[in-house]
Every structure is written in C-alpha cells, then in structure tokens.
Design a protein around this motif. Sequence first.
Motif, short mmCIF file in Angstrom:
data_model
loop_
_atom_site.label_atom_id
_atom_site.label_comp_id
_atom_site.label_asym_id
_atom_site.label_seq_id
_atom_site.Cartn_x
_atom_site.Cartn_y
_atom_site.Cartn_z
N LYS A 148 76.86 52.32 -2.72
CA LYS A 148 76.95 51.54 -3.65
C LYS A 148 75.99 51.04 -4.29
O LYS A 148 75.71 50.85 -5.39
CB LYS A 148 77.97 49.97 -3.26
N LEU A 149 74.81 50.56 -3.52
CA LEU A 149 73.70 50.21 -3.99
C LEU A 149 73.00 51.45 -4.87
O LEU A 149 72.38 51.02 -6.00
CB LEU A 149 72.63 49.86 -2.93
N SER A 150 73.08 52.47 -4.22
CA SER A 150 72.45 53.86 -4.85
C SER A 150 73.00 53.94 -6.39
O SER A 150 72.32 54.20 -7.45
CB SER A 150 72.57 55.10 -4.15
N LEU A 151 74.20 53.71 -6.34
CA LEU A 151 74.94 53.80 -7.80
C LEU A 151 74.47 52.65 -8.69
O LEU A 151 74.23 52.78 -9.76
CB LEU A 151 76.56 53.85 -7.52
N ALA A 152 74.48 51.46 -8.06
CA ALA A 152 74.10 50.23 -8.81
C ALA A 152 72.80 50.62 -9.48
O ALA A 152 72.30 50.49 -10.83
CB ALA A 152 73.97 49.22 -8.20
N MET A 153 71.83 51.08 -8.75
CA MET A 153 70.41 51.37 -9.16
C MET A 153 70.69 52.36 -10.31
O MET A 153 69.77 52.35 -11.23
CB MET A 153 69.68 51.86 -8.16
N LEU A 154 71.43 53.43 -9.83
CA LEU A 154 71.58 54.61 -11.43
C LEU A 154 72.02 54.02 -12.53
O LEU A 154 71.56 54.39 -13.37
CB LEU A 154 72.64 55.70 -10.55
N LEU A 155 72.94 53.25 -12.26
CA LEU A 155 73.77 52.69 -13.72
C LEU A 155 72.88 51.67 -14.34
O LEU A 155 73.09 51.76 -15.70
CB LEU A 155 74.82 51.85 -13.37
N THR A 156 71.87 51.20 -13.69
CA THR A 156 70.85 50.10 -14.47
C THR A 156 69.41 50.76 -14.91
O THR A 156 68.86 49.86 -15.61
CB THR A 156 70.85 48.94 -13.63
N GLN A 157 69.41 51.92 -14.64
CA GLN A 157 68.04 52.73 -14.91
C GLN A 157 67.90 53.18 -16.19
O GLN A 157 67.11 53.59 -16.71
CB GLN A 157 67.72 53.60 -13.88
N GLY A 158 68.88 52.90 -17.13
CA GLY A 158 69.04 53.41 -18.59
C GLY A 158 68.98 54.79 -18.86
O GLY A 158 68.58 55.30 -19.93
N ALA A 159 69.52 55.52 -17.87
CA ALA A 159 69.52 56.93 -18.18
C ALA A 159 70.74 57.16 -19.39
O ALA A 159 71.75 56.51 -19.36
CB ALA A 159 69.97 57.67 -16.97
N ASN A 160 70.81 58.26 -20.00
CA ASN A 160 71.57 58.39 -21.12
C ASN A 160 72.56 59.60 -20.52
O ASN A 160 73.37 60.23 -21.32
CB ASN A 160 70.93 58.80 -22.62
N PHE A 161 72.22 60.61 -19.32
CA PHE A 161 73.10 61.45 -19.03
C PHE A 161 73.02 61.34 -17.17
O PHE A 161 72.18 61.46 -16.58
CB PHE A 161 72.30 62.88 -19.32
N LEU A 162 74.37 60.97 -17.02
CA LEU A 162 74.62 60.87 -15.48
C LEU A 162 75.18 62.19 -15.04
O LEU A 162 76.14 62.60 -15.49
CB LEU A 162 75.56 59.66 -15.26
N ILE A 163 74.52 62.50 -13.72
CA ILE A 163 74.97 63.44 -12.92
C ILE A 163 75.27 63.18 -11.66
O ILE A 163 74.52 62.54 -10.93
CB ILE A 163 73.87 64.69 -12.78
N LEU A 164 76.66 63.18 -11.29
CA LEU A 164 76.69 62.41 -9.99
C LEU A 164 77.65 63.30 -9.04
O LEU A 164 78.75 64.20 -9.46
CB LEU A 164 77.95 61.22 -10.32
N ASP A 165 76.96 63.57 -8.02
CA ASP A 165 77.55 64.55 -6.76
C ASP A 165 78.25 63.86 -6.04
O ASP A 165 77.67 63.19 -5.01
CB ASP A 165 76.51 65.33 -6.27
N GLU A 166 79.80 63.71 -6.10
CA GLU A 166 80.77 63.16 -5.00
C GLU A 166 80.26 61.42 -5.03
O GLU A 166 79.78 61.08 -3.83
CB GLU A 166 80.37 63.98 -3.82
#
Length: 521
Positions: A390-408
């Motif tokens: 959950k923390l890893s995803l929270a960091m990913l969602l708030t880092q300002g990326a415009n293309f998310l690549i999510l493996d499982e």
Amino acid sequence: MFSIEIEQVKKELGTRTLFQIPKLTAGTRARIGLVGRNGVGKTTLFEILAGIKEPDQGEIRRKGSTGYIRQLSPEDDRLSGGEKTRKWIKAEMRQRPALLFADEPTSNLDVESVRHLERQFKKYSGAVFLISHDRAFLNEVVDTIWELENEIITVYPGNYDAYLAAKAKQHEKAAQAYSERQAKKSQLEEAIRHREKEAGKQVRPSKRLTSKEIRSAKPSKGVQQKKQHKLIKAIEKRIDRLETVEKPYQFKAVKITIPKERMLKPGSAVLTAQALTLQAGEKVLFQTKGFTLRAGEKVVLSGVNASGKTSLLRAIIGEDSALRLSPDVTIGYFDQELRNLDKAATVLENIQKANVHEDKVALDVLGSLHFDQEDWQKPVQVLSGGERVKLSLAMLLTQGANFLILDEPTNYLDIEALEALEQMIASYEGAVLFVSHDRMFTEKVAEKMLLIEEKELRLIDQPPDVYKKEKEEPQVEEDKLLLTLRQSEIAAKLMEPQLSEAEKKALDEEYFEIVRKLKHI
C-alpha cells in the motif's frame, strides 16, 4: 459436528491486542473466508488456528490434521510467479488435511489457475479456511465470512456479496442512528439557546413603582434568570445522557492529478511497439506485429503464467529499441520487489520523498489506503507485507508520473484498500498498463487488453468482460446445439422396443443430465 473449537483465545503484539475470541466454531465441511484490513492480524490468527503459533491465552480444539498454505511475501526471493504458488498448494492438498488453511492462495495465479483452485476447494472433503483479497474467488468458494475488526471476530453467513449486503445494512442503520442522535442533540442545544435568550431579557422593576405595583409585577431578573439557568442545566444533563453513537466511516474519494507540466495531450501516443519477438534466453515468449498505447488509456496485460507479461514490462522500462516511449513520458513503475521503499525510514518520510503535490494530497492518499495518523511514524521494516504494498502504491500515485506500469499491484492488499485503488486508478488522468489476475479489479478498471495468447501479443480494443463474452458466445451456442441434437437422439432411441431396462435407465439419466446442462448454459 465441529472441525475446530476456539475458546477465550487472545493474542497480543507488544502492547497492542490483535484479537480476543470468546468462542467460535466451524463445521467439518466449513468454507470460511477471513477478511480484514492489512495489519489487523489475519495471518497471525491463521497460524494460531493451524497450530504453527501459540495464543497468549485460550484453547483451540481441532478434530483431525491441519494443513497450511502460507502467504508468499512480496519480497520472497523464491517468488517466480504462479508455478511456485501452485507447487505449494499441491504439496499441502496432497496430504488431505481435515482442516486446510490458505493465506492468499490466488496470489500470482493466472485466471485459469484460480478457477481450477475454486473447483478444488469447493469439492474438498475437509474444512477450508481462506484469507483472500480476490472477491470473485471468495464469492465462488466460501459460505461464511469471518470479519476481524476492532480486535473481535464477527460472523456473517453467506459469501462475500452477502457479507457486503449485510455491512451495507449495518452502515445504513448506524448512519440513521447517528443522524437521529445529532438531530436530538441539535434540538436540545436550540432549547438551551432559547432559554439563555429568555434569561437575558429579564429586567428589574423600576424604583418608581409603588409597593403594590412591585408585588403585582413579575419576579425579579435574578429570580427569573435562576429559573432559566436551572432549566438550561436540566437540558444539558439530557444531552449528556444521550447515547453515544459513533459517526459511521465514510469513504473519501481521492482523485490523483498530474502536474500540468507533465500532462500529455489526450489521445497522443505514450508507447509505440514495432514488430518484435520477445525471448527469455533461447525461449521465445511471444511475437507481436506492433501496437500503440495512448494517453489516458487503462490497459490490462493478460496471459497465462510464464507467458511473458513481466518480461514485457521490464523491456518497456529498459527502453528496448522496438518499444518507443514518447519523450514526454514520465514512468511510475510498481514491481513486486518494492524497491522504492526505504525500510529504515518511516511511512511519512517515504511518501514525502516521492510526493510532488501539496502535503495534503499525500496524506489523503495514505488515508484512502487506511494508514491512520498513528501509522505515519512507523518505520517500514515493522509493516506487514500488505502495508508495504500500500505504501509503495501511495508513493507511486503521488510522484507525478503520467504513465503508470503496475505489475500485480493487487496482490497482498486488503479488500478496502483494493477498492480505494480501483477508484484512484479509474480517476487517474494518465495512461495505465497493469498486470492483475483479480477479475473484479480488472473488470472495473481496464478499458482495453494487451493479450498474450498462443505466443502472440495483440491489442484488444475492448474491456476484458466484453471480449470474454463475445468470445464465449459462439462456443456456448455450439454447445447448446450439440446438447439439443443429442437430446433428440436419446428421445428417438427411447422409443425403440428392443431396449433393455438397463439401457433405458442409462439413456434416461443421460437425458436428464443434458436437461440440467442446458439450464446452466
């Protein structure tokens, strides 16, 4: 007859009580789903019930042997996909224990493997206890839900949908009780304000009045005010006696925005793949004639275990020459090894390093994923596997990326966090390419599919559920036709006079089996 009896069981973690169970039982053919947020102690409870750990107090009586399919850690070095999970499941089920405990058994399994496991668990001869974030899986397998919340177990009969319906009724009832309590409190507070106003209006009689006029006048200001204040105190006591009703938790939707300078033009190409063959060593994983992913699209990468899904994601990250990213693309990559976490730092320190928005956005995302304020100062190394995800995803969602690549991304998440992630990804303005075998999550989020099938990768311009339905319909119609033809053949044969009683019985049984199958198609 009970397969397990739990009496006065308690478990603590440091100064914190994980759970207290006065009495709980399950039958010999039970199908129990244990649900609750990450970190509440679900895995610990299963380890105690399976006899791997001991409770701090209480007694557990088991009838028969136990088997335990443990949860693979998201950082487990042995994790290489569904093959490891299937091997572990087979090894435990081969022993045929009377009580089988399975902690997230669907993690890393492809859809067909999950369906096979559903069939195995449904026909299993002993009692089955499951922890799973896969809502569709729980719906198919379990007949009872145990919810671990606020240190206690609450039992809900039925599958996961039935549990949700019961929780919705509870929430509605709690909301009504809270509303009625607040309305009553407001009414009493208004009465206090009125009494205070009345007390302020009281005036002393004029000194010019005669003794007779003073005696006939209203009581003095002091007397009247004393009376009003007495009434006010009585009303305040009524407020204090009102039953305490907690305000029901209301999920707060959080929209993930992208900084303006990183926004891509709608419909512009994010990733363009040329014709390529992807290999793992000498082994050909798949070939593709090429495809294009565009800004704002939500695409699921689908295929059986070991078909090349993670290899494709890594090739994109590694900037393979045949996979061209737009120069304006900023990638946010979630991998199962959670490399973006600093284990020595706290939850708050980790997300502050990643966050490009105002602090409030990061805190709102943490809240949506059920990190309470008391969790912010916890070091990552003390978090459970699901909490780290959950923390890893929270960091990913708030880092300002415009293309998310999510493996499982859905593995190891509790269901409430999973639903919050669904909402956030659905509202996310950028492009998303993800791998997930969670059928409900995929159907709610994905708009298109990248499908690896028979060593070929192609883009399907349809949501997964629409594609599946259209693909299955011709097969269903063919099955119905074949069954109907066989039904007619049997009816004709039953008219033949030379049939023996045994032959008639066999044909009758086949005929009614066809009737049953046609009803289920």
